[in-house]
Write an enzyme that holds these catalytic residues in place. Structure first.
Site, PDB file in Angstrom:
ATOM      1  N   ARG A   1       0.908  -5.904  -3.646  1.00  0.00           N
ATOM      2  CA  ARG A   1       1.681  -6.665  -2.651  1.00  0.00           C
ATOM      3  C   ARG A   1       2.438  -7.782  -3.341  1.00  0.00           C
ATOM      4  O   ARG A   1       2.183  -8.960  -3.132  1.00  0.00           O
ATOM      5  CB  ARG A   1       0.749  -7.144  -1.570  1.00  0.00           C
ATOM      6  CG  ARG A   1       0.214  -5.909  -0.861  1.00  0.00           C
ATOM      7  CD  ARG A   1      -0.377  -6.183   0.424  1.00  0.00           C
ATOM      8  NE  ARG A   1       0.250  -5.354   1.444  1.00  0.00           N
ATOM      9  CZ  ARG A   1      -0.216  -5.250   2.665  1.00  0.00           C
ATOM     10  NH1 ARG A   1      -1.276  -5.918   3.016  1.00  0.00           N
ATOM     11  NH2 ARG A   1       0.378  -4.491   3.529  1.00  0.00           N
TER      12      ARG A   1
ATOM     13  N   GLN B   1       7.950  -5.039  -1.714  1.00  0.00           N
ATOM     14  CA  GLN B   1       7.986  -5.156  -0.245  1.00  0.00           C
ATOM     15  C   GLN B   1       8.738  -4.016   0.434  1.00  0.00           C
ATOM     16  O   GLN B   1       8.305  -3.501   1.461  1.00  0.00           O
ATOM     17  CB  GLN B   1       8.612  -6.491   0.161  1.00  0.00           C
ATOM     18  CG  GLN B   1       7.552  -7.568   0.280  1.00  0.00           C
ATOM     19  CD  GLN B   1       8.106  -8.918   0.656  1.00  0.00           C
ATOM     20  OE1 GLN B   1       9.290  -9.055   0.936  1.00  0.00           O
ATOM     21  NE2 GLN B   1       7.257  -9.917   0.643  1.00  0.00           N
TER      22      GLN B   1
ATOM     23  N   ASP C   1       6.591  -0.894   0.932  1.00  0.00           N
ATOM     24  CA  ASP C   1       5.248  -1.140   1.460  1.00  0.00           C
ATOM     25  C   ASP C   1       5.002  -0.379   2.782  1.00  0.00           C
ATOM     26  O   ASP C   1       5.284  -0.878   3.864  1.00  0.00           O
ATOM     27  CB  ASP C   1       5.077  -2.650   1.654  1.00  0.00           C
ATOM     28  CG  ASP C   1       3.657  -3.036   2.001  1.00  0.00           C
ATOM     29  OD1 ASP C   1       2.863  -2.134   2.347  1.00  0.00           O
ATOM     30  OD2 ASP C   1       3.341  -4.227   1.938  1.00  0.00           O
TER      31      ASP C   1
ATOM     32  N   SER D   1       2.676  -2.005   5.432  1.00  0.00           N
ATOM     33  CA  SER D   1       3.312  -2.998   6.300  1.00  0.00           C
ATOM     34  C   SER D   1       4.196  -2.340   7.352  1.00  0.00           C
ATOM     35  O   SER D   1       4.141  -2.702   8.526  1.00  0.00           O
ATOM     36  CB  SER D   1       4.160  -3.978   5.480  1.00  0.00           C
ATOM     37  OG  SER D   1       3.320  -4.787   4.710  1.00  0.00           O
TER      38      SER D   1
ATOM     39  N   TYR E   1      -4.817  -9.940   0.133  1.00  0.00           N
ATOM     40  CA  TYR E   1      -5.884  -9.364   0.943  1.00  0.00           C
ATOM     41  C   TYR E   1      -7.087 -10.289   1.013  1.00  0.00           C
ATOM     42  O   TYR E   1      -7.457 -10.912   0.017  1.00  0.00           O
ATOM     43  CB  TYR E   1      -6.375  -8.043   0.334  1.00  0.00           C
ATOM     44  CG  TYR E   1      -5.399  -6.914   0.486  1.00  0.00           C
ATOM     45  CD1 TYR E   1      -5.195  -6.306   1.713  1.00  0.00           C
ATOM     46  CD2 TYR E   1      -4.685  -6.450  -0.607  1.00  0.00           C
ATOM     47  CE1 TYR E   1      -4.307  -5.269   1.850  1.00  0.00           C
ATOM     48  CE2 TYR E   1      -3.791  -5.410  -0.483  1.00  0.00           C
ATOM     49  CZ  TYR E   1      -3.614  -4.821   0.752  1.00  0.00           C
ATOM     50  OH  TYR E   1      -2.725  -3.788   0.888  1.00  0.00           O
TER      51      TYR E   1
HETATM   52  P1  NAD Z   1      -5.285  -6.045   6.268  1.00  0.00           P
HETATM   53  O1  NAD Z   1      -4.803  -4.960   7.175  1.00  0.00           O
HETATM   54  O2  NAD Z   1      -6.098  -5.666   5.081  1.00  0.00           O
HETATM   55  O3  NAD Z   1      -6.139  -7.085   7.147  1.00  0.00           O
HETATM   56  C1  NAD Z   1      -5.659  -7.608   8.348  1.00  0.00           C
HETATM   57  C2  NAD Z   1      -6.068  -9.041   8.472  1.00  0.00           C
HETATM   58  O4  NAD Z   1      -7.484  -9.121   8.716  1.00  0.00           O
HETATM   59  C3  NAD Z   1      -5.802  -9.905   7.250  1.00  0.00           C
HETATM   60  O5  NAD Z   1      -4.928 -10.948   7.610  1.00  0.00           O
HETATM   61  C4  NAD Z   1      -7.186 -10.431   6.863  1.00  0.00           C
HETATM   62  O6  NAD Z   1      -7.140 -11.743   6.356  1.00  0.00           O
HETATM   63  C5  NAD Z   1      -7.898 -10.358   8.180  1.00  0.00           C
HETATM   64  N1  NAD Z   1      -9.381 -10.442   8.137  1.00  0.00           N
HETATM   65  C6  NAD Z   1     -10.242  -9.936   7.221  1.00  0.00           C
HETATM   66  N2  NAD Z   1     -11.515 -10.286   7.554  1.00  0.00           N
HETATM   67  C7  NAD Z   1     -11.445 -11.009   8.704  1.00  0.00           C
HETATM   68  C8  NAD Z   1     -12.399 -11.644   9.532  1.00  0.00           C
HETATM   69  N3  NAD Z   1     -13.689 -11.644   9.264  1.00  0.00           N
HETATM   70  N4  NAD Z   1     -11.940 -12.299  10.624  1.00  0.00           N
HETATM   71  C9  NAD Z   1     -10.641 -12.359  10.945  1.00  0.00           C
HETATM   72  N5  NAD Z   1      -9.693 -11.773  10.190  1.00  0.00           N
HETATM   73  C10 NAD Z   1     -10.083 -11.111   9.079  1.00  0.00           C
HETATM   74  O7  NAD Z   1      -4.089  -6.939   5.755  1.00  0.00           O
HETATM   75  P2  NAD Z   1      -2.506  -6.739   5.875  1.00  0.00           P
HETATM   76  O8  NAD Z   1      -2.106  -7.022   7.262  1.00  0.00           O
HETATM   77  O9  NAD Z   1      -2.135  -5.398   5.349  1.00  0.00           O
HETATM   78  O10 NAD Z   1      -1.928  -7.838   4.876  1.00  0.00           O
HETATM   79  C11 NAD Z   1      -2.530  -9.080   4.676  1.00  0.00           C
HETATM   80  C12 NAD Z   1      -1.498 -10.036   4.116  1.00  0.00           C
HETATM   81  O11 NAD Z   1      -0.928  -9.546   2.883  1.00  0.00           O
HETATM   82  C13 NAD Z   1      -0.258 -10.236   4.966  1.00  0.00           C
HETATM   83  O12 NAD Z   1      -0.401 -11.012   6.062  1.00  0.00           O
HETATM   84  C14 NAD Z   1       0.678 -10.870   3.946  1.00  0.00           C
HETATM   85  O13 NAD Z   1       0.407 -12.236   3.791  1.00  0.00           O
HETATM   86  C15 NAD Z   1       0.327 -10.142   2.695  1.00  0.00           C
HETATM   87  N6  NAD Z   1       1.368  -9.138   2.423  1.00  0.00           N
HETATM   88  C16 NAD Z   1       2.151  -9.340   1.338  1.00  0.00           C
HETATM   89  C17 NAD Z   1       3.149  -8.401   1.053  1.00  0.00           C
HETATM   90  C18 NAD Z   1       4.045  -8.581  -0.133  1.00  0.00           C
HETATM   91  O14 NAD Z   1       4.211  -9.683  -0.619  1.00  0.00           O
HETATM   92  N7  NAD Z   1       4.625  -7.484  -0.671  1.00  0.00           N
HETATM   93  C19 NAD Z   1       3.332  -7.290   1.851  1.00  0.00           C
HETATM   94  C20 NAD Z   1       2.492  -7.136   2.958  1.00  0.00           C
HETATM   95  C21 NAD Z   1       1.520  -8.063   3.224  1.00  0.00           C
END
Ligand code: NAD
Length: 380
Positions: A124, A129, A132, A135, A231
């Site tokens: 990530r 991006q 991805d 996402s 993550y």
């Molecule tokens: P994910 O699907 O793995 O998890 C979803 C959410 O669950 C996350 O925000 C995580 O913090 C949360 N979570 C885990 N345990 C938890 C708990 N006990 N209680 C409440 N919440 C909990 O994650 P995702 O949505 O695929 O991505 C996470 C983050 O990655 C995004 O929000 C973003 O900041 C980052 N991201 C970066 C890029 C990039 O830079 N290329 C692309 C996509 C996402």
């Protein structure tokens, strides 16, 4: 000339396709030959003719030769064993291959000497991006989860002032404020709900507030949740216990809970226990997107709706497939963005040292590269 094969996805409930006429045209312009299994795009709104018009070649389901000759397979989910065994040595599979704890896949890739890019492992970083798929698909799941909840709920979402009286807005609690969670927040806000969000990554607070929702404070205990590469890392059972305590009050007043909390490659945290469900009001709706990782709510089951004490529990692991046109359009563009930098003079030449490829290449001509991922409970 690189030969790319697009399978007709056969997994139950799968309606998406890994290439659209538009991306076929792009690949063709780069000198590739694209073989599309008959009716591959039908459920996403793309007929065989539209692929042919853009330079794709259609082949029948019982034809084996296109599989034998393909250099690359673009897929959504991993093709079955029989199809993988048709591939020549060195062929590259690119898709959501679900490698976590999947020793069988490792064995097959190794025996058949195949290369494989697992898109779940795409790093990530900013440069990645546009490739991805997690996402682009999670965004759809977050949006659709709220629409599903709204249509199942026994109440309105928005506040309404009518001649017959005032209707209070629905209260929505979103568990997990990642990509799916933030889209769920935005969609629920657009429908007029009051939205509350719980996440363990502190950065989420600001994002949630900028969308007009309220962040639910984390337990005040010494342990601080950590993250790597965007993550969240799994928190301890003590932390989860305290977190559930805090959430219990919010959920007892909620009309809807949208569950999106996940920890990459691990079981999803249980955030709604049996006791918490007992305190929720009859008629409330829980949509659990984390259900294929075990779910955030006890009792949710994939693709089932269960009623517990009057609360509707919906296990929804495949919501991107319910918006197949856009899910396929975005997914196929993600693939193009990942692969086209490596196509030169109509030949695909993947650079294994590229940071993005290094992160998600799980097999190189049968040499397994990320053994930990394939172990039970493993992640990278
Ligand atoms: P994910 O699907 O793995 O998890 C979803 C959410 O669950 C996350 O925000 C995580 O913090 C949360 N979570 C885990 N345990 C938890 C708990 N006990 N209680 C409440 N919440 C909990 O994650 P995702 O949505 O695929 O991505 C996470 C983050 O990655 C995004 O929000 C973003 O900041 C980052 N991201 C970066 C890029 C990039 O830079 N290329 C692309 C996509 C996402």
């Amino acid at each position: 000339m690189t030969k790319i094969l697009i399978p007709n996805e056969k997994s139950i409930g799968e309606t998406r396709v890994s290439a659209t006429p538009e991306t076929v045209k792009k690949l063709k312009s780069l000198g590739c030959e694209i073989y599309i299994e008959k009716s591959a795009g039908e459920l996403s709104g793309f007929n065989d003719f539209s692929y042919q018009e853009n330079g794709g070649k259609i082949f029948a389901e019982n034809e084996i030769e296109p599989w034998n000759k393909a250099d690359v397979i673009f897929c959504i989910q991993c093709p079955n064993d029989e199809k993988l065994k048709r591939l020549k040595e060195g062929a590259l599979i690119v898709g959501l291959l679900n490698p976590f704890g999947n020793a069988h896949l490792a064995q097959l890739l190794s025996n058949q000497k195949l290369s494989a890019i697992s898109l779940e492992l795409l790093p990530r970083i900013s440069r990645a991006q546009s490739s991805d798929v997690l996402s682009s698909q999670a965004n759809i799941a977050g949006y659709k989860s709220v629409l599903l909840a709204a249509s199942e709920l026994d109440r309105y979402f928005p506040m309404l002032m009518t001649a017959a009286g005032t209707v209070q807005p629905a209260k929505v609690v979103v568990l997990g404020g990642g990509v799916a969670g933030l889209q769920a927040v935005a969609t629920a806000k657009r429908l007029g709900a009051l939205v509350f969000v719980s996440d363990i990554r502190p950065a989420v607070k600001e994002q949630v507030e900028s969308l007009g929702a309220k962040f639910i404070n984390l337990p005040e205990i010494e342990e601080k949740p950590t993250e790597s590469g965007g993550y969240a890392k799994a928190v301890s059972s003590k932390f989860l216990e305290e977190q559930r305590e805090i959430l219990s009050t919010h959920l007892s007043e909620a009309d809807v809970a949208i569950c999106t909390a996940q920890v990459m490659g691990k079981k999803a945290p249980i955030l709604i226990s049996e006791q918490m469900l007992e305190k929720m009001r009859p008629g409330a709706v829980v949509v659990d997107l984390a259900v294929s990782q075990g779910g955030n709510c006890v009792y949710t089951k994939s693709n089932e709706t269960i009623i517990k004490n009057g609360v509707k529990l919906i296990g929804a692991p495949e919501l991107p497939s319910s918006v197949p046109y856009h899910a396929s359009t975005l997914y196929s563009k993600n693939l193009i963005s990942l692969i086209t930098p490596f196509i030169n003079e109509s030949k695909l030449c993947i650079d294994n040292n590229d940071e993005i490829i290094e992160g998600c290449l799980i097999s190189n001509n049968g040499a397994i590269l990320q053994e930990k991922v394939f172990e039970i409970g493993g992640s990278n």
